[in-house]
Design an enzyme around this catalytic site. Sequence first.
Site, mmCIF file in Angstrom:
data_model
loop_
_atom_site.group_PDB
_atom_site.id
_atom_site.type_symbol
_atom_site.label_atom_id
_atom_site.label_comp_id
_atom_site.label_asym_id
_atom_site.label_seq_id
_atom_site.Cartn_x
_atom_site.Cartn_y
_atom_site.Cartn_z
ATOM 1 N N HIS A 71 79.217 -29.568 77.544
ATOM 2 C CA HIS A 71 78.919 -30.095 78.749
ATOM 3 C C HIS A 71 80.590 -30.694 79.223
ATOM 4 C CE1 HIS A 71 77.871 -31.703 82.675
ATOM 5 N NE2 HIS A 71 78.368 -32.807 82.489
ATOM 6 N N ASP B 253 66.585 -35.086 89.419
ATOM 7 C CA ASP B 253 68.165 -35.160 89.359
ATOM 8 C C ASP B 253 68.702 -34.761 90.787
ATOM 9 O OD1 ASP B 253 70.736 -36.233 88.241
ATOM 10 O OD2 ASP B 253 70.946 -33.874 88.384
ATOM 11 N N ARG C 269 72.451 -40.810 95.794
ATOM 12 C CA ARG C 269 73.500 -41.466 95.275
ATOM 13 C C ARG C 269 74.822 -41.466 95.867
ATOM 14 N NH1 ARG C 269 73.298 -39.899 89.444
ATOM 15 N NH2 ARG C 269 75.191 -41.159 89.250
ATOM 16 N N SER D 114 71.428 -38.600 84.267
ATOM 17 C CA SER D 114 71.672 -37.404 85.175
ATOM 18 C C SER D 114 72.139 -35.952 84.270
ATOM 19 C CB SER D 114 72.592 -37.570 86.407
ATOM 20 O OG SER D 114 73.030 -36.694 86.998
ATOM 21 N N LYS E 52 69.786 -32.859 82.424
ATOM 22 C CA LYS E 52 70.041 -31.638 82.958
ATOM 23 C C LYS E 52 70.315 -30.734 81.388
ATOM 24 C CE LYS E 52 72.998 -32.688 85.952
ATOM 25 N NZ LYS E 52 73.539 -33.352 87.284
#
Length: 449
Positions: free
Chosen positions: A82, A161, A168, A183, A187
């Site tokens: 990621h 999320d 947010r 968050s 995922k």
Amino acid sequence: MNMVDLIAKKRDGGSYTREELAYIVRGYTNGGIPDYQMSAWAMAVYFQGMTPEETAQLTMEMARSGEQLDLSPIPGCKVDKHSTGGVGDKTTLVVAPLVAAAGLPVAKMSGRGLGFSGGTIDKLESFPGLQVERSREQFIQQVRDVGVAIISQTGNLTPADKKLYALRDVTATVEALPLIASSIMSKKIAAGADAIVLDVKVGRGAFMKTREQARALAEAMVQIGHSVGRRTVAVLSDMNQPLGYAVGNALEVKEAIAVLAGQGPRDVEELALTLGAQMLLLAEKETDEDAARERLRSLLKNGEALAKLAALVQAQGGDPAFVHEPDRLPRAAITLQVHAPRAGFLAEIDAEKIGQAAVLLGAGRKIKDAPVDLAVGIVLQRKTGEAVEKGDVLAEIHANEAEKAEQALALVTSALRIADHAPAAQPLVLDVVSVAKGEHDCDAAPACG
Ligand code: URA
């Protein structure tokens, strides 16, 4: 339990139990807790923070809020990668086929770009006909057959999320560190990862502007990973200047192909080798980082990594010939050049401005789900630190509309600073965070798979 008491508890510096966090996440997901209470809660978390235990429990509650992908039909350790997002970051397009060529199964769900940072799914769509939407069965079968698949998110993953991140975004609470960490990690966990390599970008073109912020986020995510049984490593990498030279979808695909052919920019190759080696280490395909890098380097040299990308393109409905003839990928109609106004050293290439110029040209989107122009973007001709002569071409603008081309030209010009002296060289890879805070025994890392 009631939400008013739970908000007050965090406001006053208290810590939640697992049951309380489950109540909050489930209540918000199913609509029982309204946005105004969740906003107050997010702000309380912003100011008071969360313990590592709370953050890990929040992550798992969010991961469980929707469907979870079961990758167990794919044999072996599934390592996900990621990136927190950057400008010109085409690393997934390189790393995924590269580690797959080394025998690591890659079942990757990626996102589209938003704002100045690009998304792998948009880039992949530069291959005409390539399908990014696949059923779970097709996805898993492709990884079993080809070794790699990259698709857009399917199903209802982490609805908690999605809802909380959107809230947010409009309540000035995106920056709450435990909320960012949970968050991202929720995922990855819902997408079925056994182990996770995180590329945490630092600098002007990144979400985290300072090394301290990036390190704190990296440590929080590594800690979550370890405490929920996922080996996790975070690489901190520089994002003050764009990665590589190309920014824009098809332009970045061409550059990724060059890296896979062993002829790409050094920085992209270096980051891909670093992240790829960490993936092989987590999956225990290699036990030594140098050996892992060497193995990956040989797959760039012998054409196997490039062949893996061609196999991915073919398996997802695209024409693999484009991998070997990248000049056939979408091209823009107009090219403008940015020239050096004087001699000196290129002291700065502001990644955020370059990213904004790419969005202006249509390569990225300001609003979720808006279409993008695959052909347009910017190709830098120089990197920070290089000597330049007056009139040298520093960048090329690839555009499909003359007015936008001129606007992007002005923005790119303002992103480039020439100085009399060369700036101090900055390393690309700033740090590798592999052990959760307070933990000094690597053997404590959970097993993979
Ligand atoms: N990226 C995410 O996925 N979540 C955040 O909260 C911030 C960045």
